[in-house]
Enzyme design. Structure first.
Site, PDB file in Angstrom:
ATOM      1  N   GLY A 124     -26.801-100.657 -26.059  1.00 46.10           N
ATOM      2  CA  GLY A 124     -27.462-100.929 -27.322  1.00 46.10           C
ATOM      3  C   GLY A 124     -26.944-102.222 -27.918  1.00 46.10           C
ATOM      4  O   GLY A 124     -25.736-102.363 -28.145  1.00 46.10           O
ATOM      5  N   SER A 128     -27.239-104.448 -31.140  1.00 46.96           N
ATOM      6  CA  SER A 128     -27.734-104.461 -32.518  1.00 46.96           C
ATOM      7  C   SER A 128     -27.784-105.855 -33.107  1.00 46.96           C
ATOM      8  O   SER A 128     -28.478-106.093 -34.090  1.00 46.96           O
ATOM      9  CB  SER A 128     -26.823-103.586 -33.386  1.00 46.96           C
ATOM     10  OG  SER A 128     -25.523-104.162 -33.444  1.00 46.96           O
ATOM     11  N   GLY A 134     -24.732-107.168 -33.846  1.00 47.27           N
ATOM     12  CA  GLY A 134     -23.387-107.224 -34.390  1.00 47.27           C
ATOM     13  C   GLY A 134     -22.366-107.607 -33.334  1.00 47.27           C
ATOM     14  O   GLY A 134     -22.646-107.622 -32.134  1.00 47.27           O
ATOM     15  N   ASP A 167     -19.615-106.029 -32.376  1.00 53.44           N
ATOM     16  CA  ASP A 167     -19.078-104.953 -31.537  1.00 53.44           C
ATOM     17  C   ASP A 167     -19.922-104.740 -30.277  1.00 53.44           C
ATOM     18  O   ASP A 167     -19.390-104.674 -29.167  1.00 53.44           O
ATOM     19  CB  ASP A 167     -18.994-103.649 -32.338  1.00 53.44           C
ATOM     20  CG  ASP A 167     -17.944-103.711 -33.433  1.00 53.44           C
ATOM     21  OD1 ASP A 167     -16.953-104.427 -33.257  1.00 53.44           O
ATOM     22  OD2 ASP A 167     -18.131-103.036 -34.459  1.00 53.44           O
ATOM     23  N   SER A 168     -21.229-104.614 -30.448  1.00 54.80           N
ATOM     24  CA  SER A 168     -22.082-104.393 -29.271  1.00 54.80           C
ATOM     25  C   SER A 168     -22.099-105.636 -28.380  1.00 54.80           C
ATOM     26  O   SER A 168     -22.177-105.517 -27.146  1.00 54.80           O
ATOM     27  CB  SER A 168     -23.499-104.012 -29.690  1.00 54.80           C
ATOM     28  OG  SER A 168     -24.105-105.011 -30.482  1.00 54.80           O
ATOM     29  N   CYS A 224     -28.398 -89.729 -36.742  1.00 56.66           N
ATOM     30  CA  CYS A 224     -29.023 -90.797 -35.961  1.00 56.66           C
ATOM     31  C   CYS A 224     -28.433 -90.872 -34.559  1.00 56.66           C
ATOM     32  O   CYS A 224     -29.161 -90.990 -33.572  1.00 56.66           O
ATOM     33  CB  CYS A 224     -28.851 -92.132 -36.682  1.00 56.66           C
ATOM     34  SG  CYS A 224     -29.510 -93.548 -35.766  1.00 56.66           S
ATOM     35  N   GLY A 270     -21.134 -99.964 -28.731  1.00 55.81           N
ATOM     36  CA  GLY A 270     -19.968-100.666 -29.255  1.00 55.81           C
ATOM     37  C   GLY A 270     -19.128 -99.828 -30.187  1.00 55.81           C
ATOM     38  O   GLY A 270     -18.425-100.367 -31.052  1.00 55.81           O
ATOM     39  N   CYS A 321     -27.841 -98.119 -42.815  1.00 58.73           N
ATOM     40  CA  CYS A 321     -28.615 -99.270 -42.323  1.00 58.73           C
ATOM     41  C   CYS A 321     -29.990 -99.392 -42.966  1.00 58.73           C
ATOM     42  O   CYS A 321     -30.516-100.502 -43.100  1.00 58.73           O
ATOM     43  CB  CYS A 321     -28.735 -99.217 -40.803  1.00 58.73           C
ATOM     44  SG  CYS A 321     -29.804 -97.894 -40.179  1.00 58.73           S
TER      45      CYS A 321
END
Length: 348
Positions: free
Chosen positions: A7, A9, A11, A13-14, A88, A112, A180
């Site tokens: 995934g 996003s 950001g 982290d991912s 989610c 992430g 989000c």
């Protein structure tokens, strides 16, 4: 070569997780899940271009609205305080990454998140300040057996340094800490989504009406800011709601007992390790210390969780997540709150 979908996003982290997987020799496919009209996929596109990985943007707005936003609003209408990220992850984000793992004939899927998986068991991250097992505790065992969490063992600074190696603009991007799909402040969002009815604020200690609330949906158990009630120099805390009577209950003083409970009923349970669950630790909010608990199974979907020393602000709708040392054992959703065997009458 093993194949993994991740995934993306937009950001840091991912992005760093994708870099790590690529450097480990995986064939990496980036999946960006579009959940809201406001989502900007520009950063996700940049990440995948700079990493030279296959990228797909998939529209799940309708499903996200049904399974997350609508449930979030419905829970608030019923006097609960939900955690939409936990819902989610289970029913949308991880579920669709798992499905796309199958669709793209991949071996694994990745995110992430800060946590680790060993032999199909979920454990806390080495960096306890970033640990996100609380939000992952509702994933299925099928998810758990196929997920890779590349950021385990890394600090946030190290993650940003990895992104910097590829000159990614999100390397310095601020962490997102809000829900989000709420792009305004919480109260403004709720005003646009829910028809709230003002009602009485009652001091639970003496039963006196001391003010008016703007609508029960705007208040959470334990809240002390933004009550806009005068007449006392003592701090006031939200301790309960009566949805049927449209009453908000408060108590004054930091040491009041009305926030304290000694047990709760947890439903919609998702347990990874049944053997360890009877005597373990639990946390009832993300940023809360773990507490010693005794857990009794009432039926296939319900647990009684006992914490005899008393805990403040255990709240219906929030997740109760169980731990044994560093292992996350699973979770459930808090349904009812009790004190010394009696249901709290001001939480209805």
């Amino acid at each position: 070569m093993k194949k993994v979908v991740i995934g993306i996003s937009g950001g840091v982290d991912s992005a760093a997780a994708a870099i790590i997987l690529k450097e480990q020799g995986y064939e990496v496919i980036g999946i960006t899940l579009k959940f809201t009209d406001e989502f900007d996929e520009a950063d996700a596109i940049e990440v995948c271009k700079k990493l030279n990985i296959e990228h797909h943007i998939l529209d799940y707005r309708d499903v996200f609205k049904e399974k997350v936003i609508d449930r979030f609003i419905n829970d608030y209408n019923n006097g609960l305080t939900p955690n939409p990220c936990i819902i989610c992850n289970r029913y949308v984000k991880l579920n669709f990454l798992y499905e796309n793992m199958i669709n793209f004939n991949a071996d694994y899927f990745a995110t992430g998140h800060y946590a680790k998986v060993i032999d199909g068991k979920l454990y806390k991250s080495s960096d306890v300040n970033k640990d996100q097992t609380y939000f992952l505790a509702n994933m299925t065992k099928e998810h758990l057996n196929k997920i890779i969490l590349p950021l385990e063992g890394l600090t946030k600074e190290e993650v940003r340094n990895i992104a910097n190696k590829y000159n990614l603009s999100n390397a310095t991007k601020k962490d997102s800490t809000d829900v989000c799909f709420i792009t305004t402040n919480f109260k403004e969002y709720m005003k646009n989504k829910i028809n709230s009815t003002p009602g009485d604020v009652i001091n639970v200690i003496d039963g006196k009406i001391i003010g008016k609330h703007e609508g029960l949906n705007y208040y959470t158990i334990g809240q002390r800011r933004g009550l806009n009630i005068g007449g006392t120099t003592e701090r006031m805390y939200v301790v309960g709601k009566d949805i049927n009577k449209n009453i908000l209950y408060i108590a004054t003083g930091e040491d009041n007992d009305y926030l304290v409970s000694t047990s709760c009923i947890v439903e919609n349970i998702n347990i990874f390790n049944e053997e360890e669950i009877s005597n373990c630790k639990a946390k009832f909010r993300y940023r809360q210390e773990e507490n010693n608990v005794v857990v009794k199974r009432l039926d296939n979907n319900t647990l009684e969780v006992i914490y005899g020393n008393g805990i403040k602000s255990v709240t219906p709708g929030q997740a109760c997540v169980f731990y044994k040392d560093n292992e996350c054992l699973g979770c459930g959703i808090i349904k009812e709150i009790f004190k010394e065997g009696e249901k709290l009458w001001y939480l209805r």
